[in-house]
Design a protein around this motif. Structure first.
Motif, PDB file in Angstrom:
ATOM      1  N   GLU A 199      48.890  41.587  37.640  1.00  0.00           N
ATOM      2  CA  GLU A 199      48.959  41.218  39.048  1.00  0.00           C
ATOM      3  C   GLU A 199      47.525  41.146  39.567  1.00  0.00           C
ATOM      4  OE1 GLU A 199      51.476  43.614  41.544  1.00  0.00           O
ATOM      5  OE2 GLU A 199      50.709  42.656  43.356  1.00  0.00           O
ATOM      6  N   VAL A 200      46.973  39.917  39.586  1.00  0.00           N
ATOM      7  CA  VAL A 200      45.543  39.782  39.903  1.00  0.00           C
ATOM      8  C   VAL A 200      45.239  40.135  41.353  1.00  0.00           C
ATOM      9  CG1 VAL A 200      45.132  38.046  38.114  1.00  0.00           C
ATOM     10  CG2 VAL A 200      45.748  37.297  40.402  1.00  0.00           C
ATOM     11  N   THR A 201      46.256  40.110  42.223  1.00  0.00           N
ATOM     12  CA  THR A 201      46.040  40.448  43.627  1.00  0.00           C
ATOM     13  C   THR A 201      46.080  41.953  43.866  1.00  0.00           C
ATOM     14  OG1 THR A 201      48.365  39.808  43.865  1.00  0.00           O
ATOM     15  CG2 THR A 201      46.714  38.314  44.776  1.00  0.00           C
ATOM     16  N   ASP A 202      46.438  42.724  42.848  1.00  0.00           N
ATOM     17  CA  ASP A 202      46.432  44.176  42.979  1.00  0.00           C
ATOM     18  C   ASP A 202      44.977  44.665  42.957  1.00  0.00           C
ATOM     19  OD1 ASP A 202      46.514  46.875  42.686  1.00  0.00           O
ATOM     20  OD2 ASP A 202      47.771  46.898  40.884  1.00  0.00           O
ATOM     21  N   PRO A 203      44.532  45.359  44.024  1.00  0.00           N
ATOM     22  CA  PRO A 203      43.117  45.794  44.068  1.00  0.00           C
ATOM     23  C   PRO A 203      42.731  46.702  42.899  1.00  0.00           C
ATOM     24  CG  PRO A 203      44.205  46.171  46.179  1.00  0.00           C
ATOM     25  CD  PRO A 203      45.272  45.750  45.223  1.00  0.00           C
TER      26      PRO A 203
END
Lengths: 269, 256
Positions: free
Chosen positions: B68-72
Motif C-alpha cells: 500500500e504505497v499510500t501508507d505512510p
C-alpha cells in the motif's frame, strides 16, 4: 568617392596598425629604459631572492591556500546542504553566512581574525590556523554557492529515475547526483582555488616571522632590502606559476567532463 | 479473473489550488495492458506518478503489487523495486554507460553480484535490440535507443508492473516505432503495463483496457474497440476527432 566595403575594412585595419606602431615607437623613444631595467630586471636583487622565494614563500603560499581551501570545501559542503535543506532555519542561517562573507572584503576578515579576535577574547592562534580559518571563512561562502548550483544543475529526472528503481534518497545522492554534480562543479571550483591563492596574500599584514613569509610579504621585504621592483615582479611570477597551471587544469577538466559523457567509456563493469 | 496488481481507490491530488485528480478509481490486473489517453492537463501523468509515489496524493488509497504505497509506514523503496517506470525524457544516468545504467540498481538495491547483474542486463539489452550498445554512453544513443535502454533498465529489476509515462512523446517520428515494438513485445510476453500515451494505434491494438481521462477524472473506460472505436461520451468523441484527424478540426467551436 565611396569606398567599397572591403576597402573600408582594410583602411580601418591599416589605421589601427599605424596607431599601434606609433605607440610602440613613442614608448621606446621616450621611456627611461635604464631605470626601468634597473627596477624590474635587477639581476643582483633577483639573486638575493633565490632560493628562499621558492623554498619558503612559494611553499608557504601553497600551504596557506591548501589549508584554507580544505576548510572552505568542508564548511562549504555543509553550507550547500543547509541551503538545500527542507528545514527553513538551516536555509536562513546558510544564506546569512554566505551573503555576509561574500559581501565583506577578505581584508576585513583577516583584520578581524588577526587583530580583533586576539584582542577581544585574549586568544592567539598560530599563523597557519589564522590563515586557514580566514581563507576558509571567505572561501566557504563562494564554494557553498558553487556546490549548491552544481547539485541543483543535475536534472530532477535523474533523481526520479533513481528513486523509481528503488534507491533510497541517500543512495541516490551518492550514486547519481554527486558524481554528476562533481563534473559540473570541478571547473568553477578550480577557479575558487585560484581566487583563494591570490587572497592568501592578505596574510602578509598579520605580522609574520621570516619562516612564515608568503609571496606577497616576501616580495615586500625584498623591495625594502634591495630598493628594487624586481622582488615584486618575481613574487608576481610565482603566483602565475600556481594560477596559470590551475587555469589550464580547470579548462582541461571542463573539456574532459563534456567529452566523457559524449564519447563513451570502455566498460569494465 | 486475475488479481489486481494496481488498485487505485478515490485518488485525489492537488498542486496548490489546482485540483488535478478528482477522485480516481481504477485497477490493473496481472498481465493486463491498460492505456490512459486524454488531453494534456487531464491528469494522466499525475495519476501514473502517484502509482509509484513520485507524486504524493492528497487523499485516496493505492495498492501496487501488495504494497500500500499510500501508507505512510510503507517501505516505499522496497515497493518501487517491483514497479518499473519509463519516463518521457528517458532519464538515463548520463555519467554511466548503458550497461552500468542497467546494473547499478540491481547491484546497489537488489544486491545482485556483478556477474548476475551483468547477465540480466545483457539479456534485457538483447531483448530491446541494443546488445551491441552496452559500452556506449547515453548521449551517444539516439532518442529511440535511449528510451529502449531505459525500458531495459526498468526490466532488469524484474518488476511486477511497468509504468510508461508518454514514452514516445519526446521522440522524432521515425524513432517512435522501435519503442512501440518493444512495448508490444513486452505486452505479448504477458507484462502488466500501465501506459500513458498519445499513440492511439498502439492503444487500439495492444491495450486490454483504455481509460479516457479529462479534467482530473476518468470519463470513459472499456476495451479499445469501444473507447476508441465507438466512444459513447461527447468529450471522448471530441478528443479522438482532434487526435485522429487533426487537419479537420474546426479552429473555433472545438469542444474543450
Amino acid at each position: 568617392m565611396a569606398m567599397s566595403r572591403r576597402k573600408r575594412a582594410q583602411a580601418f585595419r591599416n589605421a589601427q596598425y599605424a596607431v599601434l606602431v606609433l605607440g610602440i615607437v613613442a614608448v621606446g623613444v621616450l621611456a627611461d629604459w635604464d631605470t626601468i631595467l634597473q627596477a624590474f630586471f635587477n639581476v643582483d636583487a633577483a639573486a638575493r631572492q633565490i632560493p628562499a622565494i621558492f623554498t619558503t614563500a612559494l611553499v608557504n603560499t601553497v600551504i596557506y591556500t591548501t589549508l584554507g581551501f580544505g576548510l572552505g570545501l568542508g564548511v562549504g559542503l555543509v553550507l550547500a546542504l543547509m541551503k538545500l535543506s527542507s528545514v527553513a532555519p538551516y536555509r536562513w542561517i546558510a544564506t546569512v553566512y554566505i551573503e555576509f562573507f561574500r559581501g565583506v572584503p577578505a581584508l576585513l576578515v583577516f583584520i578581524a581574525l588577526g587583530f580583533g579576535v586576539p584582542l577581544a577574547f585574549n586568544i592567539r592562534f598560530e599563523i597557519y590556523s589564522t590563515a586557514a580559518i580566514a581563507l576558509g571563512l571567505v572561501g566557504s561562502a563562494y564554494i557553498a554557492e558553487t556546490l549548491r548550483a552544481g547539485i541543483q544543475a543535475v536534472p530532477k529526472g535523474q533523481v526520479e529515475a533513481a528513486r523509481s528503481l528503488g534507491m533510497s534518497p541517500g543512495r541516490t545522492n551518492l550514486t547519481v547526483v554527486i558524481p554528476q554534480a562533481f563534473r559540473i562543479i570541478l571547473p568553477p571550483l578550480t577557479n575558487e582555488l585560484i581566487l583563494l591563492t591570490k587572497d592568501s596574500s592578505l596574510i602578509y599584514l598579520l605580522g609574520l616571522t621570516r619562516d612564515e613569509y608568503e609571496l606577497a610579504k616576501f616580495g615586500r621585504e625584498g623591495l625594502n632590502a634591495t630598493n628594487s621592483l624586481t622582488p615584486i615582479l618575481l613574487a608576481g611570477l610565482c603566483y602565475l606559476l600556481i594560477t596559470i597551471p590551475l587555469g589550464h587544469l580547470s579548462r582541461y577538466l571542463e573539456g574532459r567532463a563534456g567529452r566523457k559523457q559524449e564519447q563513451g567509456l570502455k566498460v569494465t563493469a | 479473473m486475475n488479481e489486481a496488481i494496481v488498485e487505485v481507490v478515490d485518488l485525489h491530488k492537488s498542486f496548490g489550488e489546482l485540483e488535478v485528480l478528482k477522485g480516481i478509481d481504477m485497477s490493473v490486473r496481472r498481465g493486463e495492458v491498460v492505456c490512459i489517453i486524454g488531453p494534456s492537463g487531464s491528469g494522466k501523468s499525475t495519476l501514473l506518478r502517484c502509482v509509484n509515489f513520485l507524486e504524493e496524493p492528497n487523499a485516496g488509497r493505492i495498492v501496487v503489487n501488495g504494497f500500500e504505497v499510500t501508507d505512510p509506514d510503507v517501505d516505499i523503496d522496497r515497493a518501487r523495486r517491483g514497479i518499473g517506470m519509463v519516463f518521457q525524457a528517458f532519464n538515463l544516468f548520463g555519467h554511466l554507460s548503458v550497461l552500468e545504467n542497467l546494473t547499478i540498481a540491481q547491484r546497489k538495491v537488489l544486491k545482485r553480484d556483478r556477474a548476475e547483474a551483468d547477465a540480466v542486463a545483457r539479456k534485457n539489452l538483447e531483448k530491446v535490440g541494443l546488445a551491441e550498445k552496452a559500452g556506449a554512453m547515453p548521449a551517444q544513443l539516439s532518442g529511440g535507443q535511449q528510451q529502449r535502454a531505459a525500458i531495459a533498465r526498468a526490466l532488469s529489476m524484474d518488476p511486477a508492473v511497468m509504468l510508461f509515462d508518454e514514452p514516445t512523446s519526446a521522440l522524432d517520428p521515425e524513432l517512435v516505432g522501435d519503442v512501440l515494438s518493444v512495448m508490444r513485445q513486452l505486452a505479448e510476453e504477458g507484462m502488466t503495463m500501465l501506459v500513458v500515451t498519445h499513440e492511439m494505434q498502439f492503444a487500439r491494438e495492444v491495450a486490454d483496457k483504455v481509460l479516457f481521462m479529462d479534467d482530473g477524472g476518468i470519463v470513459e473506460e472499456g476495451p479499445p474497440a469501444q473507447v476508441i472505436g465507438e466512444p459513447r461520451q461527447q468529450r471522448t468523441k471530441g478528443f479522438l476527432a482532434r487526435v485522429l484527424n487533426p487537419t479537420h478540426v474546426p479552429v473555433t467551436g472545438a469542444e474543450t
